[in-house]
Design an enzyme around this catalytic site. Structure first.
Site, PDB file in Angstrom:
ATOM      1  N   HIS A  60       0.848  -1.186   0.000  1.00  0.00           N
ATOM      2  CA  HIS A  60       0.000   0.000   0.000  1.00  0.00           C
ATOM      3  C   HIS A  60       0.891   1.247   0.000  1.00  0.00           C
ATOM      4  O   HIS A  60       2.112   1.141   0.145  1.00  0.00           O
ATOM      5  CB  HIS A  60      -0.927  -0.003   1.222  1.00  0.00           C
ATOM      6  CG  HIS A  60      -0.208  -0.006   2.534  1.00  0.00           C
ATOM      7  ND1 HIS A  60      -0.174  -1.106   3.357  1.00  0.00           N
ATOM      8  CD2 HIS A  60       0.514   0.940   3.151  1.00  0.00           C
ATOM      9  CE1 HIS A  60       0.534  -0.828   4.429  1.00  0.00           C
ATOM     10  NE2 HIS A  60       0.972   0.414   4.324  1.00  0.00           N
TER      11      HIS A  60
HETATM   12  P1  TYD Z   1      -1.495  -2.670   7.599  1.00  0.00           P
HETATM   13  O1  TYD Z   1      -0.953  -1.300   7.742  1.00  0.00           O
HETATM   14  O2  TYD Z   1      -2.284  -2.981   6.369  1.00  0.00           O
HETATM   15  O3  TYD Z   1      -0.318  -3.757   7.723  1.00  0.00           O
HETATM   16  P2  TYD Z   1       1.009  -4.040   6.887  1.00  0.00           P
HETATM   17  O4  TYD Z   1       1.361  -2.841   6.090  1.00  0.00           O
HETATM   18  O5  TYD Z   1       2.006  -4.353   7.931  1.00  0.00           O
HETATM   19  O6  TYD Z   1       0.790  -5.235   6.043  1.00  0.00           O
HETATM   20  O7  TYD Z   1      -2.338  -3.030   8.904  1.00  0.00           O
HETATM   21  C1  TYD Z   1      -2.766  -4.337   9.200  1.00  0.00           C
HETATM   22  C2  TYD Z   1      -4.033  -4.232  10.032  1.00  0.00           C
HETATM   23  O8  TYD Z   1      -3.755  -3.577  11.265  1.00  0.00           O
HETATM   24  C3  TYD Z   1      -5.142  -3.458   9.345  1.00  0.00           C
HETATM   25  O9  TYD Z   1      -6.355  -4.121   9.645  1.00  0.00           O
HETATM   26  C4  TYD Z   1      -5.122  -2.118  10.025  1.00  0.00           C
HETATM   27  C5  TYD Z   1      -4.581  -2.430  11.409  1.00  0.00           C
HETATM   28  N1  TYD Z   1      -3.775  -1.323  11.970  1.00  0.00           N
HETATM   29  C6  TYD Z   1      -4.291  -0.552  12.981  1.00  0.00           C
HETATM   30  O10 TYD Z   1      -5.443  -0.738  13.449  1.00  0.00           O
HETATM   31  N2  TYD Z   1      -3.539   0.469  13.493  1.00  0.00           N
HETATM   32  C7  TYD Z   1      -2.281   0.728  13.030  1.00  0.00           C
HETATM   33  O11 TYD Z   1      -1.611   1.665  13.534  1.00  0.00           O
HETATM   34  C8  TYD Z   1      -1.753  -0.083  11.967  1.00  0.00           C
HETATM   35  C9  TYD Z   1      -0.381   0.167  11.407  1.00  0.00           C
HETATM   36  C10 TYD Z   1      -2.538  -1.101  11.471  1.00  0.00           C
END
Ligand code: TYD
Length: 141
Positions: A54
């Site tokens: 992303h």
């Molecule tokens: P995401 O940022 O998509 O993870 P990565 O980039 O590590 O693959 O986040 C994973 C999940 O965690 C998503 O459901 C959103 C949640 N999340 C939060 O609730 N708060 C946060 O600060 C972060 C970074 C993620």
């Protein structure tokens, strides 16, 4: 703001070493160029899994391999680069508007992320084609 993968630089952090081990200190607006509002960390990542996939519209981040190693693929819609993080006293600055994927995690790796904003799903771009359109609009300005 226009941004490119070349704005995503490795920042050397300090390291205080003594016989009982090391300590690295990161202070907002001092050795990272933003106020730190949020810290999160990725751990227990199964072998072969990737994270990220992303971009963020406004968020600035410093990514540190607090333990082990992993690769960060950075993509600004035109250029790509891969940065390997494997030292707790170096951080990768990721500016807004960069697609990123974290991959090749070593066993036991911990990805520590310092972030400039609180979590906000509206700041994410999770579709690569939407990201490319977002970058085209930014680059026209
Ligand atoms: P995401 O940022 O998509 O993870 P990565 O980039 O590590 O693959 O986040 C994973 C999940 O965690 C998503 O459901 C959103 C949640 N999340 C939060 O609730 N708060 C946060 O600060 C972060 C970074 C993620």
């Amino acid at each position: 703001m226009k941004s490119s993968v070349y704005d995503c630089v490795i920042l050397p952090l300090n390291k205080i070493h003594n016989r009982a081990g090391n300590i690295t200190i990161v202070e907002g607006q001092a050795n990272v160029p933003f106020e730190v509002k949020r810290i999160y960390y990725l751990y227990d990542i199964p072998g072969g899994e990737n994270r990220g996939g992303h971009a963020h519209k406004e968020l600035q981040q410093l990514i540190v391999a607090a333990s082990g190693s992993f690769d960060v693929l950075l993509d600004d819609g035109i250029n790509k680069k891969v940065v390997t993080l494997n030292r707790p006293d170096y951080g990768l600055m990721v500016v807004p508007g960069i697609w990123r994927e974290l991959m090749e995690f070593s066993s036991g790796a911990i990805s520590l992320v310092l972030a400039s904003l609180y979590y906000d799903e509206a700041d994410y771009i999770r579709d690569y084609n939407v990201f490319l359109k977002f970058k085209r609009r930014k680059n026209e300005k």
